[in-house]
Design an enzyme around this catalytic site. Structure first.
Site, mmCIF file in Angstrom:
data_model
loop_
_atom_site.group_PDB
_atom_site.id
_atom_site.type_symbol
_atom_site.label_atom_id
_atom_site.label_comp_id
_atom_site.label_asym_id
_atom_site.label_seq_id
_atom_site.Cartn_x
_atom_site.Cartn_y
_atom_site.Cartn_z
ATOM 1 N N GLU A 142 -7.831 -4.731 6.476
ATOM 2 C CA GLU A 142 -6.112 -4.352 6.952
ATOM 3 C C GLU A 142 -6.291 -3.909 8.128
ATOM 4 O O GLU A 142 -6.006 -3.671 8.729
ATOM 5 C CB GLU A 142 -6.586 -2.350 6.040
ATOM 6 C CG GLU A 142 -6.405 -3.017 5.151
ATOM 7 C CD GLU A 142 -6.060 -1.563 3.594
ATOM 8 O OE1 GLU A 142 -7.238 -0.553 5.271
ATOM 9 O OE2 GLU A 142 -5.585 -1.055 2.926
ATOM 10 N N GLU A 300 -4.616 -5.386 -2.511
ATOM 11 C CA GLU A 300 -5.080 -4.041 -3.861
ATOM 12 C C GLU A 300 -3.961 -3.348 -3.543
ATOM 13 O O GLU A 300 -2.716 -3.518 -3.474
ATOM 14 C CB GLU A 300 -5.372 -3.188 -2.075
ATOM 15 C CG GLU A 300 -6.942 -3.430 -1.878
ATOM 16 C CD GLU A 300 -7.456 -2.592 -0.659
ATOM 17 O OE1 GLU A 300 -6.969 -1.490 -0.402
ATOM 18 O OE2 GLU A 300 -8.340 -3.283 -0.082
#
Length: 649
Positions: A142, A300
């Site tokens: 991320e 995710e």
């Protein structure tokens, strides 16, 4: 179609691993993602590497026929690294090192961090280079643009500016630094923007350029890791996982360096009661497909209630886990990996729920996940399909940043402008691509460029050519306001689109949350909000007219024939149903087939290849829905997806 899970063997007693792997195999899990936060276990002391524990985990999954995605663990350097090399800690815009908490504290450019991170990546990729079960590599985790104010990053920033502008005179001219006597006389005077001032008080060109630099600098970090991985594992695809974060980098440039797009997908668990809310993650998914204009992976995926550093959200309602995963497939995902297999029992993330709760007893959510895995295994016919779209909505990274730097009026948000048009077209049952302003427009019949606030001459010329060559172009208020230096054009808006749109903006009124009545050319009454362009038609015809304020009777929206195409200019912000009516009007004019009377919050996507069209019909709501779709009566439970395959004639 593949379903996977994020798994953290280092978090659990090794006696649990085997039973986890067996249950995954039984359930239908095809992929696990490993090791993105495990640097302290891989290199517990400087220069002392231990892959034995990870080898045992990879062996176990390999034995059970489960592929692995391995991650470079550089998001979380071990504490020994920060202790020995304190300059590896990121410097905040106010000039001090940030406090070391849990994750993401490294400076991408600190020489010691670079050396040590490259070494651990080199060791790790060489160690697993021959593993056939390693399906892909994920870089870091991320990633955000590099907002670091250390001396190393500051020097890189100045170097980036020198490469772009050449001389200080040119930089001062392009920035307009004469304002407030802000001209630089020495490169050393240039530093990253500080948090001590409101960004709106700083030169917008300077702030935008630093954000661009921060994104490019992060992309350099990605490239450096990708080079090591590809050198040691040349046949394994490489990616990183992204999300819509505060300091989001330019994703189109980021993934240009990588093999596929990967996204972390957390749809809302509380469905808004506000009918005007644009909550569907169909927008996010279409955005991710548009990044490389190709299918993608969810790295995710939502598995339960979210929490940890905020109060916990509601839990997933029945149907959400399966429905939202199938929604991702419907919009171009080829693999969906759920975060996480089991909820953590220690650490800051212990209330961000996985598929199995703290009790370690599989429950309702896990049962739904099992059903999802079974369904995914039946979707073999869509593995070689893609979404094809006649409609595109342009996302402009520079406009996004610039509108955050200088907000225009109360209630006016860039993403909402994109989502409004995306929802309008989606409600008509057509696929929508969300693309970069640098994409090829010629493959589309309709290109919508909402609030293209920062617009270069080159982009405007390409859009004008698109319309001239027969395309339908949609422009809105706050288009072509700024040049690429984040300075205002000295032209009547919409500037380079005056001829294309066949109109000029005489004046504008930033009305914020106020509402003004308008009517369309069919006599229908509507309302608008946020912004009102007061339009003068040159060759365009009015399709919307203000019915209030001092500009009552003047155009609020127009349509213009130009070359072989049309331009719709909407000079205000509308409400959801009005966008839908406009989208329907435009699609019918372009002979693009639509689905009439699609129920509220029911979404339709089509994936296809040369032989088949596969329709995904998703009830993205809390209410049961019964309706007729292509002469077939469908009954959809909340968050249920129906998949209908049709052979092409």
């Amino acid at each position: 179609m593949k379903i996977g899970v994020d798994y953290y063997p280092e978090h659990w007693d090794e006696n649990m691993w085997e039973q986890d792997a067996l249950l995954m195999k039984k359930t239908g899990v095809k992929t696990v993602r490993l090791a993105e936060f495990a640097w302290c276990r891989i290199e517990p002391r400087e220069g002392k590497f231990d892959f034995a524990w990870l080898d045992r985990a990879v062996d176990m999954f390999e034995k059970n026929g489960i592929d692995v995605i391995l991650c470079t663990p550089t998001n979380c350097p071990p504490l020994w690294l920060y202790e020995k090399y304190p300059n590896a800690v990121r410097t905040s815009p106010d000039g001090g090192h940030i406090a070391i908490g849990i994750r993401g504290h490294r400076c991408y450019n600190d020489p010691d961090f670079v050396r040590l991170s490259h070494r651990v990546i080199d060791k790790m990729t060489k160690h697993y280079a021959r593993r056939k079960s390693v399906a892909a590599w994920q870089i870091d985790n991320e990633l955000e643009s590099n907002i670091c104010a250390c001396e190393v990053c500051t020097k890189r920033y100045r170097k980036w500016l020198k490469a772009k502008y050449g001389t200080l005179d040119e930089l001062n001219r392009r920035y307009g630094n004469i304002m407030w006597s802000g001209e630089f006389s020495d490169w050393e005077q240039i530093k990253p923007p500080t948090d001590k001032y409101n960004r709106a008080w700083l030169n917008p060109a300077y702030v935008l350029d630093h954000q661009r630099f921060a994104s490019d600098d992060m992309i350099g970090y990605v490239k450096s890791q990708a080079e090591i991985i590809r050198r040691n594992c040349p046949n394994v695809p490489v990616t990183t996982n992204c999300w819509f974060c505060e300091n989001m980098p330019d994703l189109h440039k980021t993934f240009k360096e990588l093999d596929f797009t990967a996204y972390d997908n957390y749809p809302p668990l509380r469905i808004p009661q506000n009918d005007e809310a644009y909550y569907s993650h169909a927008f996010h998914l279409d955005f991710m497909r548009g990044v490389k204009q190709d299918n993608f992976v969810i790295m995710e995926q939502l598995s339960g209630a979210m929490g940890s550093w905020a109060p916990m959200s509601r839990t997933t309602q029945p149907g959400m886990i399966k429905g939202y995963s199938l929604q991702a497939f419907a919009h171009g995902a080829n693999e969906v990996i759920h975060f996480r297999w089991r909820t953590a029992v220690k650490g800051a993330e212990m209330h961000w729920h996985g598929l199995i709760d703290h009790s370690n007893v599989p429950g309702r959510r896990f049962g739904e996940f099992e059903d999802l895995c079974k369904t995914a295994e039946t979707l073999t016919e869509i593995t070689d399909t893609k979404l094809k779209s006649d409609v595109a909505v342009i996302y402009s990274y520079d406009s996004d940043l610039a509108l955050k730097i200088q907000p225009q009026t109360d209630g006016f948000y860039y993403y909402d402008q994109l989502k409004a048009w995306h929802d309008g077209f989606s409600h008509c049952g057509v696929n929508v691509d969300i693309i970069s302003e640098n994409a090829d427009f010629s493959k589309y019949k309709v290109v919508c460029a909402p609030a293209l606030y920062v617009c270069s001459e080159e982009t405007a010329a390409r859009l004008n050519d698109f319309e001239k060559n027969g395309g339908t172009l949609i422009l809105t208020c706050r288009s072509a306001v700024k040049d690429k230096d984040n300075g205002c054009y000295m032209r009547q808006l919409p500037a380079m689109f005056n001829e294309t749109a066949g109109c000029k903006v005489r004046e504008y009124d930033p009305i914020g949350y106020d509402r003004i009545d308008i009517c369309d050319d069919g006599g229908n009454k509507w309302q608008c909000t946020n912004w009102c362009d007061i339009i003068e038609c040159t060759s365009a015809k009015p399709i919307l007219t203000y019915d209030g304020n001092f500009y009552k009777g003047l155009p609020a929206g127009t349509v213009n024939d130009f070359g072989g195409g049309k331009c719709f200019y909407i000079g205000t912000v509308l409400f959801k149903n009005h966008y839908r009516e406009l989208a329907k009007r435009i699609l019918k004019a372009c002979n693009i087939g639509i689905i009439e009377n699609l129920p509220e919050r029911v979404e339709v996507s089509v994936r296809e290849n040369e032989k088949k069209s596969v329709y995904f019909i998703f009830n993205n709501s809390e209410e049961k829905c019964v309706f007729t779709f292509k002469e077939e009566v469908l009954s959809l439970a909340p968050f249920e997806m129906k998949i209908i395959s049709r052979d092409k004639c």
